[in-house]
Design a protein around this motif. Structure first.
Motif, PDB file in Angstrom:
ATOM      1  N   CYS A  91       5.495   2.307  -5.534  1.00  0.00           N
ATOM      2  CA  CYS A  91       5.075   3.601  -5.004  1.00  0.00           C
ATOM      3  C   CYS A  91       6.168   4.626  -5.254  1.00  0.00           C
ATOM      4  CB  CYS A  91       4.807   3.483  -3.511  1.00  0.00           C
ATOM      5  SG  CYS A  91       3.551   2.251  -3.121  1.00  0.00           S
ATOM      6  N   ARG A  93       2.342   7.859  -5.299  1.00  0.00           N
ATOM      7  CA  ARG A  93       1.373   7.388  -6.297  1.00  0.00           C
ATOM      8  C   ARG A  93       1.861   6.079  -6.887  1.00  0.00           C
ATOM      9  NH1 ARG A  93       0.599  12.831  -9.763  1.00  0.00           N
ATOM     10  NH2 ARG A  93      -0.224  14.121  -8.097  1.00  0.00           N
ATOM     11  N   LYS A 132       0.857  -1.182   0.000  1.00  0.00           N
ATOM     12  CA  LYS A 132       0.000   0.000   0.000  1.00  0.00           C
ATOM     13  C   LYS A 132       0.898   1.238   0.000  1.00  0.00           C
ATOM     14  CE  LYS A 132      -3.769   2.090   2.572  1.00  0.00           C
ATOM     15  NZ  LYS A 132      -4.583   2.030   3.783  1.00  0.00           N
ATOM     16  N   CYS A 133       0.585   2.185  -0.842  1.00  0.00           N
ATOM     17  CA  CYS A 133       1.380   3.410  -0.936  1.00  0.00           C
ATOM     18  C   CYS A 133       0.947   4.396   0.143  1.00  0.00           C
ATOM     19  CB  CYS A 133       1.209   4.056  -2.307  1.00  0.00           C
ATOM     20  SG  CYS A 133       1.840   3.049  -3.652  1.00  0.00           S
ATOM     21  N   SER A 134       1.875   5.251   0.542  1.00  0.00           N
ATOM     22  CA  SER A 134       1.541   6.286   1.519  1.00  0.00           C
ATOM     23  C   SER A 134       0.773   7.414   0.832  1.00  0.00           C
ATOM     24  CB  SER A 134       2.814   6.818   2.178  1.00  0.00           C
ATOM     25  OG  SER A 134       3.569   7.553   1.237  1.00  0.00           O
ATOM     26  N   LYS A 135       0.316   8.373   1.610  1.00  0.00           N
ATOM     27  CA  LYS A 135      -0.480   9.477   1.068  1.00  0.00           C
ATOM     28  C   LYS A 135       0.318  10.353   0.120  1.00  0.00           C
ATOM     29  CE  LYS A 135      -3.530   9.800   5.044  1.00  0.00           C
ATOM     30  NZ  LYS A 135      -3.994  10.651   6.134  1.00  0.00           N
ATOM     31  N   ARG A 136       1.633  10.416   0.307  1.00  0.00           N
ATOM     32  CA  ARG A 136       2.468  11.289  -0.518  1.00  0.00           C
ATOM     33  C   ARG A 136       3.036  10.571  -1.737  1.00  0.00           C
ATOM     34  NH1 ARG A 136       5.672  12.948   4.697  1.00  0.00           N
ATOM     35  NH2 ARG A 136       6.121  10.783   4.375  1.00  0.00           N
TER      36      ARG A 136
END
Length: 67
Positions: A53, A41, A35-39
Motif C-alpha cells: 500500500c 493504492r 487491506k489498504c486504507s482509503k488514502r
C-alpha cells in the motif's frame, strides 16, 4: 489505588503503539498490509503475498505515449 492508575496508564501507552510486524515495500515508501486504507493504492505485491500500500504521491507517474 496507585497500582490501578499505573495499570491504566500502561494500558493507555500500549494501546498507542503500532504493530511492529508491518514490512516496508516500494523503496521504503509503502507498507505490506492485508487491506489498504482509503488514502493508499495498491502498487505491487509483497513477498509475503500481502498488498504493498503506497500513497499516490509516492507512486511513479505513468507515461502517456503520444505519437
Amino acid at each position: 489505588m496507585k497500582l490501578l492508575w499505573l495499570t491504566l496508564i500502561a494500558l493507555l501507552l500500549f494501546s498507542q503503539l503500532t504493530p511492529g510486524d508491518t514490512q516496508k515495500c516500494w523503496n521504503l515508501l509503502g507498507k505490506c498490509r492485508r487491506k489498504c486504507s482509503k488514502r493508499e493504492r495498491i502498487y505491487v505485491y509483497c513477498t509475503n503475498n500481502k498488498l504493498c500500500c503506497v500513497k499516490p504521491q509516492f507512486q511513479p507517474q505513468q507515461n502517456t505515449w503520444s505519437f
